[in-house]
Every structure is written in C-alpha cells, then in structure tokens.
Motif scaffolding. Structure first.
Motif, PDB file in Angstrom:
ATOM      1  N   LYS A   7       8.210  -4.478   0.788  1.00  0.00           N
ATOM      2  CA  LYS A   7       7.748  -3.015   1.040  1.00  0.00           C
ATOM      3  C   LYS A   7       6.882  -2.644  -0.275  1.00  0.00           C
ATOM      4  O   LYS A   7       5.686  -1.878   0.000  1.00  0.00           O
ATOM      5  CB  LYS A   7       9.018  -1.946   0.825  1.00  0.00           C
ATOM      6  CG  LYS A   7       9.797  -1.901   2.271  1.00  0.00           C
ATOM      7  CD  LYS A   7      10.699  -0.838   2.125  1.00  0.00           C
ATOM      8  CE  LYS A   7      11.657  -0.866   3.313  1.00  0.00           C
ATOM      9  NZ  LYS A   7      12.700   0.285   3.241  1.00  0.00           N
ATOM     10  N   LEU A   8       7.346  -3.113  -1.450  1.00  0.00           N
ATOM     11  CA  LEU A   8       6.336  -2.830  -2.555  1.00  0.00           C
ATOM     12  C   LEU A   8       4.978  -3.571  -2.729  1.00  0.00           C
ATOM     13  O   LEU A   8       3.743  -3.142  -2.877  1.00  0.00           O
ATOM     14  CB  LEU A   8       6.965  -3.230  -4.045  1.00  0.00           C
ATOM     15  CG  LEU A   8       8.163  -2.259  -4.353  1.00  0.00           C
ATOM     16  CD1 LEU A   8       8.877  -2.925  -5.689  1.00  0.00           C
ATOM     17  CD2 LEU A   8       7.665  -0.902  -4.916  1.00  0.00           C
ATOM     18  N   LYS A   9       5.154  -4.849  -2.030  1.00  0.00           N
ATOM     19  CA  LYS A   9       3.906  -5.518  -1.737  1.00  0.00           C
ATOM     20  C   LYS A   9       2.951  -4.808  -0.768  1.00  0.00           C
ATOM     21  O   LYS A   9       1.749  -4.986  -0.769  1.00  0.00           O
ATOM     22  CB  LYS A   9       4.353  -6.870  -1.343  1.00  0.00           C
ATOM     23  CG  LYS A   9       4.798  -7.861  -2.458  1.00  0.00           C
ATOM     24  CD  LYS A   9       5.015  -9.292  -1.854  1.00  0.00           C
ATOM     25  CE  LYS A   9       5.748 -10.122  -3.081  1.00  0.00           C
ATOM     26  NZ  LYS A   9       5.876 -11.594  -2.554  1.00  0.00           N
ATOM     27  N   ALA A  10       3.437  -4.374   0.382  1.00  0.00           N
ATOM     28  CA  ALA A  10       2.888  -3.764   1.291  1.00  0.00           C
ATOM     29  C   ALA A  10       2.105  -2.567   0.837  1.00  0.00           C
ATOM     30  O   ALA A  10       1.039  -1.995   1.061  1.00  0.00           O
ATOM     31  CB  ALA A  10       3.710  -3.387   2.543  1.00  0.00           C
ATOM     32  N   LEU A  11       2.904  -1.686   0.005  1.00  0.00           N
ATOM     33  CA  LEU A  11       2.051  -0.646  -0.734  1.00  0.00           C
ATOM     34  C   LEU A  11       1.197  -0.899  -1.537  1.00  0.00           C
ATOM     35  O   LEU A  11       0.254  -0.349  -1.730  1.00  0.00           O
ATOM     36  CB  LEU A  11       3.707   0.077  -1.282  1.00  0.00           C
ATOM     37  CG  LEU A  11       4.511   0.990  -0.549  1.00  0.00           C
ATOM     38  CD1 LEU A  11       5.531   1.726  -1.297  1.00  0.00           C
ATOM     39  CD2 LEU A  11       3.718   2.135  -0.004  1.00  0.00           C
ATOM     40  N   ASP A  12       1.333  -1.937  -2.380  1.00  0.00           N
ATOM     41  CA  ASP A  12       0.230  -2.437  -3.394  1.00  0.00           C
ATOM     42  C   ASP A  12      -0.999  -2.758  -2.429  1.00  0.00           C
ATOM     43  O   ASP A  12      -2.177  -2.509  -2.777  1.00  0.00           O
ATOM     44  CB  ASP A  12       0.774  -3.759  -4.124  1.00  0.00           C
ATOM     45  CG  ASP A  12       1.631  -3.290  -5.383  1.00  0.00           C
ATOM     46  OD1 ASP A  12       1.664  -2.160  -5.597  1.00  0.00           O
ATOM     47  OD2 ASP A  12       2.292  -4.328  -5.746  1.00  0.00           O
ATOM     48  N   ALA A  13      -0.597  -3.580  -1.550  1.00  0.00           N
ATOM     49  CA  ALA A  13      -1.879  -3.779  -0.488  1.00  0.00           C
ATOM     50  C   ALA A  13      -2.611  -2.639   0.064  1.00  0.00           C
ATOM     51  O   ALA A  13      -3.827  -2.564  -0.118  1.00  0.00           O
ATOM     52  CB  ALA A  13      -1.587  -4.775   0.646  1.00  0.00           C
ATOM     53  N   ARG A  15      -2.534   0.215  -1.243  1.00  0.00           N
ATOM     54  CA  ARG A  15      -3.217   0.982  -2.355  1.00  0.00           C
ATOM     55  C   ARG A  15      -4.666   0.360  -2.643  1.00  0.00           C
ATOM     56  O   ARG A  15      -5.431   0.977  -3.032  1.00  0.00           O
ATOM     57  CB  ARG A  15      -2.396   1.048  -3.610  1.00  0.00           C
ATOM     58  CG  ARG A  15      -2.860   1.767  -4.970  1.00  0.00           C
ATOM     59  CD  ARG A  15      -1.804   1.604  -5.951  1.00  0.00           C
ATOM     60  NE  ARG A  15      -2.467   2.298  -7.292  1.00  0.00           N
ATOM     61  CZ  ARG A  15      -3.235   1.779  -8.067  1.00  0.00           C
ATOM     62  NH1 ARG A  15      -3.727   0.446  -7.998  1.00  0.00           N
ATOM     63  NH2 ARG A  15      -3.584   2.478  -9.223  1.00  0.00           N
ATOM     64  N   ALA A  16      -4.506  -1.001  -2.858  1.00  0.00           N
ATOM     65  CA  ALA A  16      -5.962  -1.823  -3.135  1.00  0.00           C
ATOM     66  C   ALA A  16      -7.007  -1.354  -2.141  1.00  0.00           C
ATOM     67  O   ALA A  16      -8.054  -1.051  -2.417  1.00  0.00           O
ATOM     68  CB  ALA A  16      -5.484  -3.078  -3.103  1.00  0.00           C
ATOM     69  N   GLN A  17      -6.315  -1.440  -0.832  1.00  0.00           N
ATOM     70  CA  GLN A  17      -7.369  -1.081   0.276  1.00  0.00           C
ATOM     71  C   GLN A  17      -7.880   0.375   0.039  1.00  0.00           C
ATOM     72  O   GLN A  17      -9.053   0.564   0.188  1.00  0.00           O
ATOM     73  CB  GLN A  17      -6.920  -1.073   1.667  1.00  0.00           C
ATOM     74  CG  GLN A  17      -7.713  -0.966   2.684  1.00  0.00           C
ATOM     75  CD  GLN A  17      -8.838  -2.080   2.896  1.00  0.00           C
ATOM     76  OE1 GLN A  17      -8.662  -3.143   2.588  1.00  0.00           O
ATOM     77  NE2 GLN A  17     -10.053  -1.588   3.173  1.00  0.00           N
ATOM     78  N   LEU A  18      -7.271   1.360  -0.266  1.00  0.00           N
ATOM     79  CA  LEU A  18      -7.678   2.691  -0.407  1.00  0.00           C
ATOM     80  C   LEU A  18      -8.340   2.818  -1.552  1.00  0.00           C
ATOM     81  O   LEU A  18      -9.569   3.457  -1.503  1.00  0.00           O
ATOM     82  CB  LEU A  18      -6.346   3.572  -0.574  1.00  0.00           C
ATOM     83  CG  LEU A  18      -5.375   4.169   0.587  1.00  0.00           C
ATOM     84  CD1 LEU A  18      -4.193   4.605   0.176  1.00  0.00           C
ATOM     85  CD2 LEU A  18      -6.423   4.659   1.626  1.00  0.00           C
ATOM     86  N   LEU A  19      -8.102   2.106  -2.649  1.00  0.00           N
ATOM     87  CA  LEU A  19      -9.054   2.167  -3.746  1.00  0.00           C
ATOM     88  C   LEU A  19     -10.359   1.594  -3.331  1.00  0.00           C
ATOM     89  O   LEU A  19     -11.481   2.146  -3.633  1.00  0.00           O
ATOM     90  CB  LEU A  19      -8.505   1.476  -4.940  1.00  0.00           C
ATOM     91  CG  LEU A  19      -7.552   2.345  -6.117  1.00  0.00           C
ATOM     92  CD1 LEU A  19      -6.957   1.280  -6.932  1.00  0.00           C
ATOM     93  CD2 LEU A  19      -8.200   3.258  -6.667  1.00  0.00           C
ATOM     94  N   GLU A  20     -10.451   0.484  -2.591  1.00  0.00           N
ATOM     95  CA  GLU A  20     -11.775  -0.172  -2.227  1.00  0.00           C
ATOM     96  C   GLU A  20     -12.375   0.606  -1.515  1.00  0.00           C
ATOM     97  O   GLU A  20     -13.610   0.798  -1.621  1.00  0.00           O
ATOM     98  CB  GLU A  20     -11.454  -1.365  -1.532  1.00  0.00           C
ATOM     99  CG  GLU A  20     -12.551  -2.375  -1.427  1.00  0.00           C
ATOM    100  CD  GLU A  20     -13.444  -2.971  -2.351  1.00  0.00           C
ATOM    101  OE1 GLU A  20     -14.673  -2.852  -2.615  1.00  0.00           O
ATOM    102  OE2 GLU A  20     -12.808  -3.215  -3.614  1.00  0.00           O
ATOM    103  N   ASP A  21     -11.915   1.406  -0.389  1.00  0.00           N
ATOM    104  CA  ASP A  21     -12.623   2.217   0.471  1.00  0.00           C
ATOM    105  C   ASP A  21     -13.132   3.537  -0.195  1.00  0.00           C
ATOM    106  O   ASP A  21     -14.344   3.710  -0.065  1.00  0.00           O
ATOM    107  CB  ASP A  21     -11.659   2.955   1.526  1.00  0.00           C
ATOM    108  CG  ASP A  21     -11.249   1.518   2.446  1.00  0.00           C
ATOM    109  OD1 ASP A  21     -11.860   0.588   2.531  1.00  0.00           O
ATOM    110  OD2 ASP A  21     -10.334   2.175   3.181  1.00  0.00           O
ATOM    111  N   ALA A  22     -12.546   3.926  -1.329  1.00  0.00           N
ATOM    112  CA  ALA A  22     -12.693   5.144  -2.203  1.00  0.00           C
ATOM    113  C   ALA A  22     -14.046   4.620  -2.842  1.00  0.00           C
ATOM    114  O   ALA A  22     -15.079   5.392  -3.071  1.00  0.00           O
ATOM    115  CB  ALA A  22     -11.735   5.631  -2.770  1.00  0.00           C
TER     116      ALA A  22
END
Length: 115
Positions: A7-13, A15-22
């Motif tokens: 679950k933590l790995k999925a949340l990290d992924a 988060r990384a995708q949201l940061l990249e989109d922003a």
C-alpha cells in the motif's frame, strides 16, 4: 489481501505521478508566460537549476597579491617617535589639533617612549 508495504509503495507511486503532473502543468504555464513576454519584446528564458545567487565566489587572492599592511616598526607620524606598545596616528583621533603626546598622556595611555 495486500500488505501495508505494498500500500505504501502504491501511495508513493501515486504521489510521484501527482507531483509530475503538477510540475508539467506549472511548467507549461510558465513557458506560455515567458513566450508572451518574449512576444512583447522582452528577452526572458526559463532555466532549471540553482539560482545565480548561489554560484561560488571567485577564489581569494594569494597572500602575495593581498594588500600589504603598514609595517608596525615605524614611528608614529604625529609624535615622530616609537612607543611600547606600538601606536600610530589612529590613536590621535580624539585630539582636535593633532600634536605629539605629552609624557603624562603617554603614561595615562600605558605607553612608554622608545628611542
């Protein structure tokens, strides 16, 4: 059932995708604004990296190139004699008219005349 680690790995992924989109959205907006400024005749560019304020300073000059200090073994330019401990013209700052120190003034300042 998934583990907490998965679950933590999925949340990290996510988060990384949201940061990249922003970041992509903000960069697109910034490039558009810079393009508009350039169309108005200004010369702007968008650069990624550290600001120029954090660039390292030029290296210090070598000791041989540094300004030389006045030799301490010279007599005071106002009194025209040496003292122990050494004094120079800066000690005469408090005098309205610059003149050599008297014996009493030398004693009060803790200086002794050296020949």
């Amino acid at each position: 059932m998934t583990t907490v680690l998965e679950k933590l790995k999925a949340l990290d992924a996510q988060r990384a995708q949201l940061l990249e989109d922003a970041k992509k959205e903000a960069l697109d907006n910034a490039e558009k604004a810079v393009g508009e400024l350039n169309e108005l005749g200004f010369n702007y560019r968008l650069v990624e990296g550290a600001s120029s304020a954090s660039t390292p300073r030029a290296p210090r000059k070598a000791a041989s190139e540094a300004p030389k200090r006045q030799a301490r073994d010279l007599p005071c330019p106002i009194c025209k004699f040496k003292t122990t401990p050494h004094h120079d013209g800066r000690m005469h700052r408090s005098q309205k008219t610059k003149k050599p120190f008297t014996v009493e003034e030398l004693m009060a300042k803790g200086l002794t005349k050296v020949e």
